[in-house]
Design an enzyme around this catalytic site. Structure first.
Site, short mmCIF file in Angstrom:
data_model
loop_
_atom_site.label_atom_id
_atom_site.label_comp_id
_atom_site.label_asym_id
_atom_site.label_seq_id
_atom_site.Cartn_x
_atom_site.Cartn_y
_atom_site.Cartn_z
N LYS A 13 0.89 -1.29 0.04
CA LYS A 13 -0.06 0.11 -0.21
C LYS A 13 0.91 1.27 0.05
O LYS A 13 0.52 2.08 -0.85
CB LYS A 13 -0.95 0.07 1.16
CG LYS A 13 -1.88 -1.18 1.48
CD LYS A 13 -2.77 -0.85 2.61
CE LYS A 13 -2.19 -0.85 3.81
NZ LYS A 13 -1.41 -1.97 4.20
N ARG A 88 -8.40 1.16 9.95
CA ARG A 88 -8.26 -0.11 10.19
C ARG A 88 -9.19 -0.93 11.00
O ARG A 88 -8.99 -1.96 11.24
CB ARG A 88 -6.83 -0.15 10.78
CG ARG A 88 -5.45 -0.53 10.07
CD ARG A 88 -4.58 -0.35 10.83
NE ARG A 88 -3.36 -1.05 10.48
CZ ARG A 88 -2.10 -0.52 9.75
NH1 ARG A 88 -2.23 0.67 9.32
NH2 ARG A 88 -1.40 -1.09 9.71
N ARG A 127 12.65 -5.52 3.93
CA ARG A 127 12.22 -4.05 3.19
C ARG A 127 13.16 -3.23 4.09
O ARG A 127 13.22 -3.30 5.34
CB ARG A 127 10.90 -3.71 3.03
CG ARG A 127 10.04 -3.46 4.69
CD ARG A 127 8.76 -3.12 4.19
NE ARG A 127 7.88 -2.99 5.64
CZ ARG A 127 6.66 -2.76 5.36
NH1 ARG A 127 5.86 -2.58 4.35
NH2 ARG A 127 5.96 -2.29 6.59
N ARG A 161 12.26 -0.56 9.84
CA ARG A 161 11.55 -0.23 10.90
C ARG A 161 11.61 -1.39 12.01
O ARG A 161 11.68 -2.62 12.04
CB ARG A 161 10.07 -0.34 10.31
CG ARG A 161 9.64 0.75 9.52
CD ARG A 161 8.27 0.73 8.82
NE ARG A 161 7.19 0.13 9.47
CZ ARG A 161 5.93 0.08 9.22
NH1 ARG A 161 5.50 0.28 7.90
NH2 ARG A 161 5.09 -0.65 9.76
N ARG A 172 0.81 -8.48 13.76
CA ARG A 172 0.48 -7.51 12.92
C ARG A 172 -0.74 -8.23 11.74
O ARG A 172 -1.64 -7.34 11.57
CB ARG A 172 1.25 -6.86 12.00
CG ARG A 172 2.05 -5.78 12.90
CD ARG A 172 3.42 -5.23 12.40
NE ARG A 172 3.42 -4.75 11.30
CZ ARG A 172 4.35 -4.28 10.23
NH1 ARG A 172 5.47 -4.62 10.70
NH2 ARG A 172 4.15 -3.63 9.30
P1 AMP Z 1 1.69 0.82 9.10
O1 AMP Z 1 2.98 1.71 8.76
O2 AMP Z 1 0.46 1.21 8.63
O3 AMP Z 1 2.30 -0.73 8.87
O4 AMP Z 1 1.53 0.87 10.42
C1 AMP Z 1 2.36 0.58 11.68
C2 AMP Z 1 1.78 0.56 12.92
O5 AMP Z 1 1.19 1.66 13.40
C3 AMP Z 1 0.67 -0.53 12.97
O6 AMP Z 1 1.16 -1.94 13.52
C4 AMP Z 1 -0.25 0.01 14.27
O7 AMP Z 1 0.38 -0.32 15.28
C5 AMP Z 1 -0.22 1.46 13.98
N1 AMP Z 1 -1.03 2.04 13.08
C6 AMP Z 1 -1.05 2.64 11.87
N2 AMP Z 1 -2.25 2.93 11.50
C7 AMP Z 1 -3.25 2.55 12.26
C8 AMP Z 1 -4.49 2.84 12.30
N3 AMP Z 1 -5.32 3.04 11.48
N4 AMP Z 1 -5.28 2.33 13.44
C9 AMP Z 1 -4.38 1.61 14.40
N5 AMP Z 1 -3.10 1.46 14.42
C10 AMP Z 1 -2.58 1.99 13.33
#
Ligand code: AMP
Length: 219
Positions: A13, A88, A127, A161, A172
């Site tokens: 994404k 989410r 990554r 990360r 996740r």
């Molecule tokens: P991402 O970069 O989208 O993979 O997000 C990394 C982490 O941030 C996720 O595993 C969650 O802990 C938190 N996170 C990101 N977006 C959300 C969301 N919309 N709702 C809840 N937690 C989020």
């Protein structure tokens, strides 16, 4: 144009949102990036979110809804945006609807970038990004042309990360299936859900997303 990219962590994404941002002048709104910035700055929100993110769980709806509602109101979002990693949960999807209705914005498409769980661990653990410009790379699928040198800016430092490790990836994915996948039928019922095969090469996924966007533009 207002789009939502849905799909599992590591499904591409973020990569696609960046490409579409440059191609169409849309703003990528990644709650993950916003939360990582909050953690790095040591803000109140960052302190609350850090351990939750490291455990691969979801940060509270209240926090992310607050962040996104502030961000959507900023002037650069006026020409349209791509939501990446938000909503989410069903509660977030409902809150988003309320925010958009209030601003007179309608969602042009919610696109699921579909990738099976079996491919996710390899994608996520490989990554890394350029520490200077943020360009994304992968140990196997997208190495810089010259090893150790960012193809976009010439930077030589890279970062990974904290949550991109095999143990956290499973949490996740569990969170994705339990809390996020239920929003797919939510958008299907609204008639805006489309699915793209996220296992295809990056350029092929982009091509399909662009076809969807061009279709939405034509109405
Ligand atoms: P991402 O970069 O989208 O993979 O997000 C990394 C982490 O941030 C996720 O595993 C969650 O802990 C938190 N996170 C990101 N977006 C959300 C969301 N919309 N709702 C809840 N937690 C989020």
């Amino acid at each position: 144009m207002h789009l939502i990219l849905l799909g599992p962590p590591g499904g591409g994404k973020g990569t696609q949102a960046k490409i579409l941002q440059d191609a169409y002048g849309l703003v990528q709104l990644s709650t993950g990036d916003m939360l990582r910035a909050a953690v790095a700055s040591g803000s109140d929100i960052g302190r609350k979110a850090k351990a939750v993110m490291e455990a691969g769980q979801l940060v509270s709806d209240e926090i992310v809804i607050g962040i996104i509602s502030d961000r959507i109101g900023e002037s650069d979002c006026r020409n349209g945006f791509i939501l990446d990693g938000f909503p989410r949960t069903v509660a977030q999807a409902e809150a988003l609807d309320a925010m958009l209705t209030e601003r007179g914005i309608k969602i042009d498409g919610a696109i699921e970038v579909r990738v099976p769980d079996g491919m996710i661990v390899e994608r996520i653990t490989g990554r890394f990004t350029c520490a200077k410009c943020g360009s994304g790379y992968h140990d196997k699928f997208q190495r810089p042309k010259v090893d150790g040198v960012c193809a976009s800016c010439g930077g030589t430092e890279f970062s990974r990360r904290a949550d991109d490790n095999a143990a956290t990836v499973q949490s996740r994915l569990d969170a994705y299936h339990a809390q996020t996948a239920p929003i797919l039928p939510y958008y299907e019922k609204k008639g805006v859900l489309q699915v793209v095969d996220g296992t295809l090469p990056i350029a092929e996924v982009t091509k399909r997303l662009k076809e969807i966007i061009e279709g939405a533009k034509r109405g």
